[in-house]
Design a protein around this motif. Sequence first.
Motif, PDB file in Angstrom:
ATOM      1  N   HIS A 153       1.673  30.194  43.588  1.00 36.54           N
ATOM      2  CA  HIS A 153       0.781  31.159  44.224  1.00 36.54           C
ATOM      3  C   HIS A 153       0.302  32.158  43.177  1.00 36.54           C
ATOM      4  CE1 HIS A 153      -0.680  34.375  46.822  1.00 36.54           C
ATOM      5  NE2 HIS A 153      -0.771  33.443  47.763  1.00 36.54           N
ATOM      6  N   GLU A 154      -0.976  32.512  43.212  1.00 42.50           N
ATOM      7  CA  GLU A 154      -1.524  33.379  42.160  1.00 42.50           C
ATOM      8  C   GLU A 154      -0.857  34.747  42.118  1.00 42.50           C
ATOM      9  OE1 GLU A 154      -5.559  35.588  43.430  1.00 42.50           O
ATOM     10  OE2 GLU A 154      -5.750  33.404  43.367  1.00 42.50           O
ATOM     11  N   THR A 156       2.329  35.269  42.737  1.00 45.42           N
ATOM     12  CA  THR A 156       3.605  35.025  42.066  1.00 45.42           C
ATOM     13  C   THR A 156       3.379  34.863  40.568  1.00 45.42           C
ATOM     14  OG1 THR A 156       4.500  34.007  44.070  1.00 45.42           O
ATOM     15  CG2 THR A 156       5.627  33.516  41.989  1.00 45.42           C
ATOM     16  N   GLY A 182       4.283  28.099  46.667  1.00 44.63           N
ATOM     17  CA  GLY A 182       2.895  28.232  47.096  1.00 44.63           C
ATOM     18  C   GLY A 182       2.632  29.503  47.895  1.00 44.63           C
ATOM     19  N   ARG A 183       3.673  30.310  48.101  1.00 38.27           N
ATOM     20  CA  ARG A 183       3.533  31.573  48.839  1.00 38.27           C
ATOM     21  C   ARG A 183       3.901  32.724  47.921  1.00 38.27           C
ATOM     22  NH1 ARG A 183       6.150  31.454  54.508  1.00 38.27           N
ATOM     23  NH2 ARG A 183       4.894  33.318  54.508  1.00 38.27           N
ATOM     24  N   PRO A 184       3.398  33.928  48.198  1.00 40.61           N
ATOM     25  CA  PRO A 184       3.758  35.068  47.334  1.00 40.61           C
ATOM     26  C   PRO A 184       5.230  35.464  47.500  1.00 40.61           C
ATOM     27  CG  PRO A 184       2.288  35.769  49.125  1.00 40.61           C
ATOM     28  CD  PRO A 184       2.442  34.280  49.234  1.00 40.61           C
TER      29      PRO A 184
END
Length: 186
Positions: A153-154, A156, A182-184
């Motif tokens: 995730h961007e 992260t 894929g999640r913060p």
Amino acid sequence: GQVATDLTGDRALTRELLARAGLPVPRGDVVVDSDAAVALAARLGRAVVLKPARRVRASHSAPGTRAERLAARGITLGVAGEDAVRTAFDRAARHGRRVLVERQIGGGSWRAQVVADRVLSIERLDAVPAAGNGNGAGGALGPALPGGPTLLHEETARACVRAARAIGLDSAAVDFVCADIGRPLE
């Protein structure tokens, strides 16, 4: 998930620097005796991790299970109950008087390789070791995840870059724990 405190030799200082930079770190503190460790673990309210406040160098690809490799460095995961906390404190204290007690975060352990302002690769640290090489030595942990940086995730990825910068590094291996890359981070 949260950014690990293993970026420098002093985990307590690293925790402080990461928190000051606004990055999520597990709840916890440094203690110097088993009574304080038991009290802090009770306040944290669930399974905890105990580890030396100063990092202990050891090979991540040494033989044995992940738990055995961590134990050799004074790290015990999933500690619950007074007796278990005291045992884990004693293990960590063999590596130094100051012991870090943190709330255990669920999810997988990951490492992002940060250079300048980019995450170049990520790998799963708690993956099953690769097959040994025939001489009794275990294989390397968690090969780089193909397409890893694009799966991260961007937010992260930005947190990993901020973590390296918070301790003054342009290039760093940033460890973090999360359930889904894929999640913060939370």
